[in-house]
Every structure is written in C-alpha cells, then in structure tokens.
Design a protein around this motif. Structure first.
Motif, PDB file in Angstrom:
ATOM      1  N   LEU B 143     -40.822 -64.096  48.697  1.00 20.22           N
ATOM      2  CA  LEU B 143     -39.531 -63.412  48.568  1.00 20.22           C
ATOM      3  C   LEU B 143     -39.596 -61.993  49.112  1.00 20.22           C
ATOM      4  N   PHE B 146     -39.835 -62.047  52.693  1.00 17.98           N
ATOM      5  CA  PHE B 146     -38.548 -62.326  53.332  1.00 17.98           C
ATOM      6  C   PHE B 146     -37.658 -61.087  53.366  1.00 17.98           C
ATOM      7  N   ILE B 147     -37.684 -60.335  52.288  1.00 16.20           N
ATOM      8  CA  ILE B 147     -36.880 -59.114  52.248  1.00 16.20           C
ATOM      9  C   ILE B 147     -37.314 -58.180  53.381  1.00 16.20           C
ATOM     10  N   GLU B 150     -36.239 -59.457  56.767  1.00 22.49           N
ATOM     11  CA  GLU B 150     -34.842 -59.214  57.087  1.00 22.49           C
ATOM     12  C   GLU B 150     -34.582 -57.745  57.419  1.00 22.49           C
ATOM     13  N   VAL B 185     -32.653 -68.273  58.474  1.00 20.88           N
ATOM     14  CA  VAL B 185     -31.983 -69.179  57.552  1.00 20.88           C
ATOM     15  C   VAL B 185     -32.856 -70.401  57.287  1.00 20.88           C
ATOM     16  N   PHE B 188     -35.388 -69.223  54.932  1.00 20.12           N
ATOM     17  CA  PHE B 188     -34.720 -69.046  53.639  1.00 20.12           C
ATOM     18  C   PHE B 188     -34.595 -70.394  52.927  1.00 20.12           C
ATOM     19  N   MET B 191     -37.901 -71.548  51.736  1.00 17.80           N
ATOM     20  CA  MET B 191     -38.287 -70.782  50.564  1.00 17.80           C
ATOM     21  C   MET B 191     -37.589 -71.322  49.313  1.00 17.80           C
ATOM     22  N   LEU B 201     -42.991 -68.468  44.106  1.00 16.64           N
ATOM     23  CA  LEU B 201     -43.090 -68.135  45.533  1.00 16.64           C
ATOM     24  C   LEU B 201     -44.314 -67.261  45.791  1.00 16.64           C
TER      25      LEU B 201
END
Lengths: 499, 688
Positions: B143, B146-147, B150, B185, B188, B191, B201
């Motif tokens: 997570l 991923f943050i 992005e 995506v 995402f 995930m 995660l």
C-alpha cells in the motif's frame, strides 16, 4: 443519549433561521451588513457543529445528542433528532460547505442579495434537518423543504436557462419523494409509529411488502444521488446554478440520496435490499463508466464536473451495496470526500467564471502562468478527484474497492476502470484550462484574492488531513458502519453478483 | 549500529520537507529553493549511508530478514491496516543508488535550469519526486509502495509537462500519466485481490511459505490466485517501467527538462517498476511456468524492439529513451528467468550510466542551444544529432564522461554494464543449456545478444554523429562546455559508470552484492538464489557483437556531412522508415484506443442528452405538462364552462330575461297578480 444536556442539534437547526430573520430586518441597500450577518451565522453554526465533533463519543454505534419532543402526539409523530457516525461527518460537511458557499457568493451575487442570503440560510437548516431527523415524517418535511430554497437559488440567481433547470430539478426530485411519502404512510399505518429507532427494532414486514416499499424509497434516493439513468437533471441544474448553488448541490444535496439508503431504506427493508441490490449495483457501475465517458467530451467545465459527480457517486453506491463493513465505511468517507473535492472544484470554477463569465474550457488555456495560486488549488482539487494517494479521495476509493473485491470482484474490476477515465477527463480539463499557450483573452486575469483563498484553503487542508489520517473519520464511523453492514442479506447479495 | 535503522523513515522526509518549504515559503527565491532541494536530498543521502552501514554491520540475518517498523494507519474495525518501513539488503542497495544519483542530478539542474521562470517550482517538484521514490524503496508493504508510486506518477506528469506552454509538453504529460495509469489500475486491482485473499499487504507476511502456498492453490477465475495477482502486479510494472505494450509514454517524456529525463530514466520512475517485480518475485515464481514466463517474454520483446527503434532516431534524447526501454527489458528478462540478483544488479548499474548519458546529452543540448543563440540562429533544433558533429573538440569533459557512459551501456570490459548485462545473458545461457532444448531461455539469450549488438550500433552512431567529424551547423560550431555545476556531476557519474560493476564481480569478494542483497527472498523458499557462474563464452560473444556494432555505427556516421542521407536509411530502406516511426504503435493506439473511446464518449453524450435519456425525461415531463394542460382545458370547458360557470350563466340569463318584467308600473303588477290568482283558483276548482 445526549451527552451535553443541552439541545445542540435544535440550536443548529434554529440558528440559521434566526440569522435569516435578522437579515430580513436589514435594509436592502445595506448589502455589506446582510452579507456579514449571513456569513457570521454560518460560521457560528460551523462552530456549533465542531462541538458535535469534539463531544462525540467514539466507539458508540447508537444515536447521540438525541432530542425528542412530541409533535403530533395524537398520531405518535415526534420531533426526534440525533446523530451517529453516519450523520456526524455529513453534518460537518454541510456546515463547512454552507460557510464556504456564503463566502464564495460575496461578489458574485449583486442583485437581490437579501433574498439570496435568506435562501442560503434556510437551505442550511433544511440540509442539517435531513441528516439529523430520526422520524420518518420529520425527515420527509426537511427533505422537501431543502428543495424549495435550492429551486429558488437556481431559478432566481442562475444562468440563462435557469427556469428550465429549476423546474426540471424540482419536478424530478419531487416525483421521487411523492412515492416515498406514500411508502412512509404505509409503514406508519403498519407499525403505528414513524419513529426510526422504534421501527428498526419492531418493524417486521413480509418480504414482498418490503420489496415494494424499498422500491418506493430507493427511487426517491436514486434520483437524488443521482444514479444512472436518473441523472439528467444534475448537469442542467449545475450548469445553471450560481456557484454557491453548485457547491451545495454537489457537496450536500447529492449526499442526501446515499444517506437515505444507509439511514432508512436499507435498515428498514433488508429483504428489499437483497432483491434490488444487484440491479442498483449494476446501475452504479454503468454510471461510473458511462458518466465518465460523457464527462470526457464536455466543453462546459461545470457540466464536466457534474458528470464526474455521477461517476463518483457510483462508487459510493457500489460501496453501500457490496462492500460490507469496509465498503460502507468507505462509502461514508467518500461522501465527505466527494463533497469536499467537488465543492472545491465548483468554488474554483466560480472564481474564474466571475472574472471571465464563461464556462467553456476553450475560452481559457495557459492561465497557469498567469494565476499560479488558482492553478495550484485547481490542480490539488483535481488530483483529489482523481484519487491520488495522500489526498482524501484515494482512501475512500481504496476502502470501497477493497470491500467490493471480496464480494463482487467483477463489479470491482469494472469500477477500477473508471479510475483511468476519471484521470483522463479531469486532466484533460487541466490541460485545456491551465496549460497551453496563454489565450490572450485571459491576459488580464487576476489571481485569487484573500477572500477566495480563505474559502478554498480549508477544503484543501481537509484533502490532506483525511488523506493522511483517515482514522479521524473511521474511528467514529466504523461502529455505525458495522451495524449498517451487518444486515443478514449482505452475504446473499454478494453471492448473486459474483456469479 | 542497530539504532541507525531507526533513521530509515527520515530518508524520504528530507526531500518532502524541502518540497513543502519551497512551495509554502521559498517559492520566490530561486537560490534558496535550489539550496533547499539539494540540501534535502543531500541529507537523505547521508542518512541512507548510515542505514546502509547499519545493514552491512548487521550481518547476513538482518540483510535477509530485514529490519522493520510497522505503523498502524487505517483501522478497519476487525483489523488494523498497518503500513510501515523496512530495510533489507535489497533496500540498502537501492538506498545507495537512488539518493546519490538524485543529488547529482539536482546539483546539475541548479545550473541547467537557470533562467527558467518557474525555477523554484521545478525544485519543489523534483524534491517531491525523490521523496516518492525513496518512500517506495523503504516501504514494507504494497500500500505504501503504491502511494509512493502514484506520487511519482503525479510528479512525472507535472515535470514532463513542465513547459506547459508547449503543446507537445502538455500532451506528453497527459500521455505519461494516463499510460502509466493503466498499469497503476492493474496494480491496484492486484493489490486489492491480494488483500482480499490474504488480509495483508505487508511483504514479509505475503512471502511466508504457507501464505504463498495457499495463494497458489486458491483460484480466481479458474487460475491460481498467485498467477492472477502477479500478472496484475506485473501490469503495473509494465506501465511504470515502460515495457511493451505500454512503453509509448517514455520517449515523449523527453518533453520535460533534461534533468527530469535523467531522473525518470535512472534513479526514479522506471526503476520503480523493476523494483516492484523484484520485490514481489516470490509471488511471481510460486507457480512454475506462470507469470515469470510472461515477464521474460515481455522483457525479451522489449529489449530487442526498443533497441531497433533506437537506431533510427535523430533526437539525441530519443535514442537514449528507447535505449532505456530496451535496457529495462534486459532487467525483466533476468527477473523473468528467476535471476533476482542479475536484474537488480543491472538496475543499479544502469541507473548510474543512464543518468550520466542523459545529463551528458543535456550538457550537449545546452551547449548547442547556446551556440545557436550565439550564432543568432533560432531554427536549429538543438536536440537533433544531425545538427551536431565535432563536439569532442569543444567539450572535453562532457565527451570523456559520455564515452565512459557509452562504454558502460555497450558493455565494454571492465565498465559496469559489461558485468551486469553479462550476468543476465549468462543466466539465460545456463538455463538454455540446462534445459538442453530451444525454449524461452534460448530466445531470451538471443534477444539479449542481438539487442547488445543493436545497442552498440546506436551508441556508435550517436558518438559518431555528436562528437566526431565536422560540425554540421553553426550552432554546433559555437557550442561551449557548460560550467562546473554541470560537468562535475558528470565526472562523478562517470567514475561510477566505470567502476560500480565491481561490487558484483565473481572474482572480487566472491560477488559481494550477491551475498548482501541477493538472498532477501530466501525465506519464501521458491527461487533459486545461487549466483550463475561467470560464462566466458557468453562474455566473448557479447563483447564481440558489442565491438562490431560500435565500430560499425561509429564508422558509418563519424564523417557524415550536413544534408547527406542517413547511411542506415540507405541500407535498410522501408524497414528504416518503420523503425523511425516506432512501428507505428502510437498511431495504432490512437486509432484503436483513443479514437474508439472518444467516439464512444461522444456517442454516450449524444445518447445522454440528445437521443435517449434526456428526451425520455423531457417526454415524461412534457406529457405531464400536456396532461396538466388538458385537464386545465377540461376545467375551463367542462367543469367550469358547463358546471360552475354554466349554472351561473343560467341564472344570469334568467335574471336578464326576467328583468324585463320589472316594468315599475302598478297596472302590470296587478295584472300579473290577477292572472296568477285566477290560475290558482282554477287549479283548485278543477282539482289539479
């Protein structure tokens, strides 16, 4: 339970009305006093709502700050208000956006200022009323009452085609709520009471009756949300509404629909949910993709944001009907998030509209270098809408889809495609408005002034606060969401969809 | 030493702080902004070194199992969603490369960006970019990764479109964001699936053998869950690391200022995708012949095709951009064959020499641009290699640094790329020979070796065109070497390009990197982790093709005259045109995806307010109004007209008529009275 021993909620309901009364006594020409009174009133109510937040007992699922006064005792109808984790944040959102709406009307409204401000304040009472009512009929009264000031705001202070938009908005929503009233009467005749907490424990209806009653409620709410294909009143209303009208419409009024499901329709009619959830979920996903596509080719920026609202509300519906606990909590958070980010977008569009009097994106272009403060705010608001991690929209989307992936993976996968489209249409708007060579028509555009920055700043702060510390919301929302999500039909619904 | 690990969370904080300070406070002061940015990343570098020292000192167990610090973030009633930080050997290796390369790029940019009206903003963006990448490598869970991922997407969008007044720049920014967003995506979704199946995660939780085993036996849509999830995760990497078919954004990313290109192509962004695959490798590998094969196939395709496109480009940065795509393909080949460390090793070396080449090209562009200004020439494209030539004589420092980078990229002994590229090819070679038949490893080796030839060819062409022969434009004639802030970072990077390979040479310290970073996936028990022995035959073959390619390119182009036809174009004919146009992939995408979506969007819009939905609403509304009008008519004509008004009219009429009898003459009244009385008497008498 009322932890204050003081009718805080009623005070919040009455205060805007008193403010409106005060405004009525100020002479028309004293515009400044009118505006200041209205602003101070909304600020005061915002302060009161903060009292709600700070006195709210976390970890409690039940209603708090409850007040009950018999209203029509012969019929057992009472004035019963209270809040829980579901309504707390939406009430806060309402008071915040009302303040910002008044602030952003400061120079935009030049005619009949008194009537305008009175409408804004009446609107605030009606909106708060919707979210605190714990009696079916009281809820209905506020629900309808919120319609009138909004219709007038659009019809009186709106754009060129305002009458059509106002009529469409009023009639469309009214048709839905008429059915809801009938359903409420049926419940009342069955149960002998319209008190929500009592109904939640005692109401037991045969499944087929539940299915029809749910339908009646669900239609009213679906129009308000708006769920595809009941959404066409929204772009019309948004495009024509004055800035403040758009802020409240997108920020608060749409939430009434989603709130209605969570507060009334779903808990009262579990069999109805089980029956209708698949259809509603599919409509939600269709709306996510479809509205995003339509948004992609809009030329009017308000229209674009209006369609984006339809898509974003689709995620909220998806969370409510498929997500279980995570999805429900996420949906509640996302209601707040959408209110903040769309409110900010409309507020910012208002800023440049006031200067250039055009909503067409092609009339702008390259203004980033000219108005960097505006550009920065606009970019942040756009990325909150895109769902960039670190900002609030991401957490809501993430939890909703996390919940949905367990129960309805196909819908969830389709929903995630909407994320790509959202980035596409929102960044296209940025490209057209902010980027590119400077359109000479904008050569004299001035940047945001202090008042405008003050209006936009709190929203941006909340983007970050909720994006980085989502537990500020979840702590208070989860106990309520747990009860909302624990309806027996949840699992069943999920199964139907995943096949 | 152990306590030093606690500094880890600070590593991304410094540049983040620099970003915030520049935006909120220093944005009017250029010097201060650059200083803050360089200071922030510099502190990150020093902190990273402390953490690396701690990792080295902590010994094998910590290098494998790692140090970690969980942070509760998102309570979800039942469980608390933890996020957090972790350091193991792999992270430490990344921590050596990322902040250091970023620092050098920042220093370089302080001179390169001078005179730009948005100078401060630039340093704010790059600081945030670096913070994103640093967060990504110290994240202990998907997570947080991923943050950070992005946030880098955002920064690349802002930086590629930095000169947003240019039409091409604003388009490139949008293209980069949306193309990578497709991958995002997918990641995402992967995930979310992963969380829904395992409830976590966090990397070390996922890589427990029992969890992996369960994931390989659960099914999603009839396939093993691990396969579905890892394919989705790989989709994310394909987007971010610009692998075929999502590679199209990277060459356009050249629209950003050159330091940004260096940042994107070396230290951040594209490295993130490879890092992700390397980090998640056990999940990819748990089902044999599953996702890993796809990784190897995509890698091979990209390594080869990227290189072919590169030989036909004239823009100095585009050559390098396709080169990056191709080199990332090599890393994917390694990872796809299960060669974790080979991929990581090439990731590290490539970052140094590609940053060097980009900054070098920036220095060249800068020089030619100034030359053009000096010659009062505003038409010469300073990025077109056809306008260069003979620059060696004018910019010695840049040239030598550039030669070192080229040698590393081409794989000349003993430069960095020689060791790392060879380890990848050796991996493929050994697996091919172990299998004893022509399969995926063979094709991967072939693609890699042909790619090596092409790499040498396009670099030879570039070196020949840029540095040798006679200047082909006035701009090139007047080119001058830039200042120290630009050339010193080049020379530092050149040193790394030359020597960084030695951290993993089998004959020195037993392949040090392998023991330090190569064993982090040991606890998962699914990958073969022993290093591939040095293959002399592989080394000889690839050195031979590299030398051949290089001298071929150099020889053909070093004396090219202005206006003369491109020798390769003459040789390859229509093939060259196809390569020059990048196989028309952009055109194909525009036609198949963009135009289709836009057409669908237009259709939906028409459907919405012209054809179906709104007309239905209006129809219902109008029917209602019509019914209203109709009942209104009925009201006026029937109810009012015949009922209410009719009665009234009747009486009115009667009144009007009867009024005539009111004559006011007593005789008339008496007559009426008499007549009436007589009638009444008559009625009584006759008994009516």
């Amino acid at each position: 339970m009322n932890q204050l021993g003081f009718p805080l909620i009623s005070t919040m309901l009455i205060a805007p009305l008193l403010g409106a009364l005060l405004v009525l006594f100020i002479p028309d020409r004293n515009v400044k006093a009118i505006k200041t009174t209205a602003f101070v009133t909304t600020l005061l109510v915002l302060g009161l709502s903060l009292l709600l937040y700070f006195n709210f007992v976390s970890g409690e699922a039940g209603f708090q700050f409850e007040e009950t006064v018999p209203w029509i005792p012969g019929l057992g109808i009472a004035y019963h208000v209270g809040i829980d984790g579901l309504s707390l944040f939406i009430v806060l959102l309402t008071t915040l956006l009302s303040t910002i709406a008044v602030l952003s009307s400061w120079t935009a409204i030049t005619e009949r200022v008194k009537g305008y401000m009175v409408m804004m304040l009446v609107m605030e009472t009606a909106m708060i009323g919707v979210f605190v009512s714990l009696d079916l009929f009281l809820f209905y009264v506020f629900w309808e009452a919120s319609l009138i000031p909004m219709a007038l705001l659009i019809g009186q202070w709106g754009g060129a085609n305002r009458v059509y938009a106002a009529v469409k908005f009023t009639v469309y929503t009214f048709v839905g709520s008429a059915l809801m009233l009938v359903a409420a009467i049926v419940i009342y005749l069955q149960a002998g009471t319209s008190d929500l907490p009592t109904l939640l424990t005692s109401l037991s209806l045969p499944a087929n009756v539940q299915i029809w009653l749910f339908f009646a409620f669900a239609l009213a709410f679906a129009i308000k949300v708006p769920l595809f294909p009941f959404h066409t009143w929204l772009p019309a209303a948004h495009v024509q509404a004055p800035t403040a009208g758009s802020i409240l419409l997108a920020g608060v009024l749409l939430k009434m629909g989603a709130y209605g499901y969570l507060r009334f329709a779903n808990p009262l009619f579990p069999a109805g949910v089980a029956y209708w959830a698949p259809l509603l979920s599919i409509l939600a996903v269709v709306g996510i993709i479809y509205a995003a596509l339509v948004a992609l080719v809009q030329e009017d920026i308000k229209s674009l944001v209006a369609y984006s609202s339809v898509a974003h509300m689709g995620y909220i519906m998806l969370g409510i009907f498929n997500g279980g606990l995570l999805g429900t909590s996420g949906a509640i958070l996302q209601m707040v998030n959408h209110g903040l980010s769309t409110g900010a977008l409309f507020m910012l569009i208002g800023v440049i509209y006031e200067r250039r009097h055009t909503r067409l994106m092609k009339d702008y272009g390259g203004i980033f270098a000219k108005v960097p403060v505006f550009g920065t705010f606009f970019l942040i608001a756009v990325f909150a809408g895109v769902g960039l991690p670190g900002l609030n929209g991401f957490v809501g989307e993430f939890t909703i889809l996390l919940g949905t992936f367990t129960t309805a993976p196909v819908l969830a996968v389709l929903g995630t495609f909407g994320i790509i489209l959202a980035a596409w249409y929102l960044l296209t708007a940025v490209r057209k408005v902010l980027f590119g060579p400077l359109n000479q028509a904008n050569a004299h555009l001035t940047d945001m002034n202090v008042r405008e920055i003050l209006a936009a700043f709190p929203l941006v702060v909340f983007f970050f606060v909720l994006g980085l510390f989502p537990n500020l919301v979840f702590d208070k929302v989860n106990p309520t969401a747990e009860i909302l999500a624990a309806r027996p039909s949840g699992a069943q619904t999920a199964l139907v969809i995943s096949r | 030493m152990e306590q030093l690990f606690a500094l880890t969370p600070l590593i991304p904080v410094f540049p983040l702080l620099a970003f915030a300070l520049i935006v909120l406070w220093a944005n009017k002061n250029n010097k201060l902004s650059a200083g803050l940015a360089i200071g922030g990343i510099g502190l990150s570098t020093l902190t990273s070194w402390a953490v690396i020292a701690a990792t080295v000192a902590a010994g094998h167990e910590v290098q494998i199992a790692g140090w970690s610090l969980p942070v509760p973030w998102l309570p979800t009633a039942a469980s608390i969603f933890n996020t957090g930080f972790a350091v193991d050997g792999f992270t430490a290796a990344m921590l050596f490369m990322v902040p250091l390369v970023c620092t050098l790029i920042f220093i370089y940019a302080a001179e390169y960006m001078e005179g730009d009206p948005r100078y401060a903003r630039f340093f704010a963006y790059v600081s945030l970019f670096a913070a994103g990448m640093l967060t990504l490598i110290v994240a202990d869970n998907l997570l947080l990764l991923f943050i950070a991922w992005e946030i880098m997407g955002l920064c690349s969008y802002l930086l590629i479109g930095f000169w947003f007044e240019k039409d091409s720049a604003k388009k490139a920014g949008l293209k980069a964001f949306l193309t990578t967003r497709i991958g995002d995506v997918l990641l995402f979704a992967g995930m979310l699936f992963l969380y829904s199946r395992t409830g976590t995660l966090t990397f070390r939780e996922i890589f427990k053998p029992e969890v992996l085993d369960e994931l390989s036996r659960m099914l999603i849509w009839g396939l093993p869950a691990s396969t579905v999830i890892s394919l989705l995760v790989f989709g994310g990497a394909v987007g971010k690391s610009a692998q075929f078919p999502l590679h199209v954004w990277l060459p356009d990313a050249m629209e950003g200022p050159t330091p940004v290109s260096a940042l994107i192509h070396a230290a951040t962004m594209v490295s993130a995708g490879v890092y992700l695959v390397a980090r998640m490798l056990p999940l990819f590998a748990i089902v044999p012949q599953g996702t890993l094969s796809w990784v190897a196939i995509i890698g091979s395709v990209t390594a080869f095709f990227g290189a072919t496109i590169s030989i036909a480009q004239n823009d100095i940065k585009r050559v390098l951009a396709y080169s990056t795509i191709s080199q990332l393909g090599y890393m994917m080949i390694a990872l796809g064959l299960g060669g974790f460390l080979a991929g990581v090793f090439h990731l590290l070396t490539h970052a140094f020499f590609k940053a060097l080449l980009f900054l070098g090209s920036g220095s060249i562009i800068h020089a030619v641009h100034h030359g053009a200004e000096h010659a009062d020439d505003h038409h010469t494209d300073p990025q077109d290699m056809m306008n260069m030539g003979g620059l060696y004589a004018k910019m010695k420092r840049t040239s030598w640094a550039y030669f070192a980078g080229t040698a590393a990229l081409v794989g000349i002994f003993p430069f960095a790329g020689f060791w790392s590229k060879d380890e990848i090819l050796a991996e493929a070679w050994v697996q091919w020979h172990e299998a004893g038949s022509i399969g995926l490893p063979f094709w991967a080796w072939l693609a890699g070796t042909l790619g090596a030839f092409l790499t040498a060819l396009y670099m030879g062409r570039q070196i020949g065109l840029v540095f040798f022969g006679k200047p082909r434009s006035k701009a090139a004639e007047h080119a001058v070497e830039p200042g120290n802030r630009m050339t010193v970072p080049l020379l530092v990077l050149a040193l790394f390009a030359a020597f960084i390979g030695f951290i993993n040479v089998p004959f020195i310290a037993n392949g040090w990197l392998h023991h330090f970073a190569g064993l982090v996936h040991e606890p998962a028990e699914v990958l073969h982790l022993e290093a591939v022995p040095f293959q002399i035959s592989v080394a000889l073959v690839s050195t031979a093709v590299a030398l051949l390619g290089f001298f071929l390119g150099w020889g053909m182009y070093r004396n090219l005259k202005a206006g003369q036809q491109d020798p390769l174009a003459r040789m390859l004919g229509p093939v060259f045109t196809v390569l020059k146009n990048k196989y028309y992939v952009d055109e194909f995408y525009k036609f198949v995806f963009i135009d289709t979506t836009v057409a669908l969007a237009n259709f939906s819009a028409k459907f919405d307010y012209d054809w179906v939905i709104n007309p239905i609403v209006n129809f219902v509304g109008n029917t209602g109004r019509l019914l209203g009008e109709l009942s209104g008519r009925i009201d006026t004509v029937v109810v009012d007209g015949m009922g209410v008004l009719g009665t009234a009219r009747l009486f009115k009429w009667m009144g009007r008529e009867l009024r005539l009898t009111q004559t006011g003459q007593a005789q008339n009244y008496l007559l009426v009275i008499a007549l009436v009385s007589l009638s009444l008497i008559a009625m009584y008498l006759f008994g009516i």
